[in-house]
Design an enzyme around this catalytic site. Structure first.
Site, mmCIF file in Angstrom:
data_model
loop_
_atom_site.group_PDB
_atom_site.id
_atom_site.type_symbol
_atom_site.label_atom_id
_atom_site.label_comp_id
_atom_site.label_asym_id
_atom_site.label_seq_id
_atom_site.Cartn_x
_atom_site.Cartn_y
_atom_site.Cartn_z
ATOM 1 N N CYS A 165 5.864 -24.363 -42.634
ATOM 2 C CA CYS A 165 7.305 -24.427 -42.351
ATOM 3 C C CYS A 165 7.875 -25.814 -42.579
ATOM 4 C CB CYS A 165 7.591 -23.945 -40.936
ATOM 5 S SG CYS A 165 6.740 -24.886 -39.649
ATOM 6 N N GLU A 192 11.607 -21.952 -33.486
ATOM 7 C CA GLU A 192 11.098 -22.860 -34.527
ATOM 8 C C GLU A 192 11.196 -22.085 -35.824
ATOM 9 O OE1 GLU A 192 9.257 -24.062 -37.398
ATOM 10 O OE2 GLU A 192 7.407 -23.545 -36.349
#
Length: 471
Positions: free
Chosen positions: A251, A217
């Site tokens: 993020c 990720e």
């Protein structure tokens, strides 16, 4: 706080202990359920302690943001896993087709063994415990390496997990980048890494000799498109939440906004209104998070200095005395208008409270701009009409999408979360995570009588059967 650093050369023995314990006593469904319930109860009881630890690591972070981002999300994921655990673990029937009738087939989720988790600093509990809880639900043992940039939170995690799990089921190791590299190179059965694209490449290279399966990720520049029909006050409100929650250290925060040129300045005005309504005049920004450390603070200040040197408009949406800003690592919500593509803040993931707002002549131009970049971790489209939304979705590939809001696709337990290309590979949350941390074992059960008994020489005797099978 005591030094709990784990030397990298201790990892092989630690992983071997986890694996031997798993092989000797693989967790049953009842054991997994008990573990998840115990983890939930322990975390719920220690949420105030968690929020204190995170705030201390950041210099300041609102306890409310920590409860939302690191408390609610983990508890919600555990609840989801508990609710659907038996369903996820149940063998899944697979049709064999008429040629192999009356055989039967299934996919049986079986645990992999030892799962590694390398978690980041920005949501230090969320991004550690959601993969960990998923691995536990799938019947694995876990090696967790939390971030060295949040040492108090890492110590909290080590204490919390030691109270819930025996050390041969969950081990927490602490150390710097050298230890993270050792974890990436360990003989694990799956590794979940959350971090930057640059470090993700290093993790992938370290895992390659062992052919360790990965869930990466990563990050990138997640765009938001505000279509010409969408109300600006609503767009500004939802962009402000996505961008300035955790001071942009997210993020999947909107990394830049594309908006039709005639409404660009109006959107900036609406963003200014949002900042005032949320944080006041910044004399007491108790609900606003600080930048995690001096290195990150200077990086972000460098982006702004470079933009100013190039004559690009930089609009701070609140005034903060520079001495105080430097002392507290405090950067006000800031808009940068139409920055050139070669500026660092348009080439790198910003990971801070700086929001480029770029004008575009039409939707096709906005889509073309996005298509020139790496595929993003998140994509946000704002429109009250279906046609422009589908136009964007039909041309842009992203890790995940929220339409008419920001961030929230992460919080939907049933939606897989992950990137694509440079923004990541694989996904977790819900069934996607359970399956990633399991082996979906294909099993064929042959019947007492089977047509395959006749598929043998001399083939001249079964010409009719072969003709039937290849029809």
């Amino acid at each position: 706080m005591t030094d709990a650093t784990t030397p990298p050369d201790a990892l092989p023995a630690l992983v071997a202990t986890l694996r031997q314990a798993w092989q000797a006593n693989r967790p049953s469904l009842d054991q997994r359920r008990t573990d998840l319930l115990t983890l939930r109860t322990a975390l719920k009881a220690r949420l105030p302690e968690m929020a204190e630890a995170i705030a201390a690591d950041f210099g300041h972070r609102s306890h409310h943001e920590s409860l939302i981002a690191d408390g609610m999300t983990v508890l919600g994921e555990i609840d989801h896993l508990l609710q659907l655990l038996r369903s996820y673990a149940k063998p899944r029937r697979v049709g064999v087709g008429w040629r192999f009738w009356p055989a039967k087939a299934q996919l049986r989720p079986v645990p992999l063994g030892v799962i590694g988790v390398i978690s980041p600093w920005n949501y230090p509990v969320n991004l550690a415990l959601i993969p960990l809880a998923t691995a536990i639900a799938a019947g694995n043992h876990v090696l967790l390496k939390p971030s060295e940039h949040t040492p108090r939170t890492s110590a909290f995690l080590q204490s919390l997990l030691a109270d819930v799990f025996p050390p041969e089921r969950v081990a927490v190791v602490q150390g710097d980048a050298a230890l993270a590299a050792a974890v990436a190179g360990a003989t694990l059965d799956h590794l979940v890494f959350t971090g930057s694209t640059a470090v993700g490449r290093k993790v992938m290279a370290a895992a390659a000799p062992n052919l360790t399966p990965l869930t990466l990720e990563l990050g990138g520049k997640s765009p938001a498109i505000v279509c010409s029909d969408y109300p600006l006050d609503k767009a500004a409100s939802r962009l402000a939440t996505g961008k300035w929650f955790n001071a942009g250290q997210t993020c999947i925060a909107p990394d830049y906004v594309l908006i039709d040129s005639r409404r660009q300045r109006q959107l900036v005005q609406q963003l200014q209104t949002q900042v005032q309504a949320r944080y006041g005049d910044f004399r007491d920004p108790s609900d606003y998070t600080r930048i995690i450390n001096e290195g990150q603070y200077q990086r972000l200040q460098g982006y702004l200095a470079q933009a100013r040197e190039r004559g690009v408009p930089v609009l701070e949406l609140a005034h903060i005395d520079r001495d105080r800003a430097d002392r507290e690592r405090l950067i006000a919500p800031t808009v940068v208008l139409d920055p050139p593509a070669d500026l660092d803040l348009m080439r790198e993931e910003i990971f801070g409270p700086i929001l480029p707002v770029c004008a575009y002549p039409d939707l096709e131009a906005a889509i073309s701009d996005i298509q020139t970049r790496d595929r993003p971790l998140a994509l946000y489209v704002f429109s009250e009409r279906r046609e422009p939304v589908e136009q964007v979705l039909g041309q842009v590939v992203a890790g995940g999408v929220t339409v008419n809001d920001t961030l929230l696709h992460f919080a939907i337990n049933g939606l897989p979360f992950g990137g694509v290309g440079p923004s990541g590979m694989g996904a977790y949350h819900g069934r996607a995570g359970f399956d990633a941390m399991s082996k979906l074992l294909p099993i064929l059960y042959q019947s007492r009588w089977a047509a395959s008994d006749r598929l043998k020489p001399p083939y001249s005797k079964i010409a009719g059967l072969l003709k039937l099978l290849v029809r």
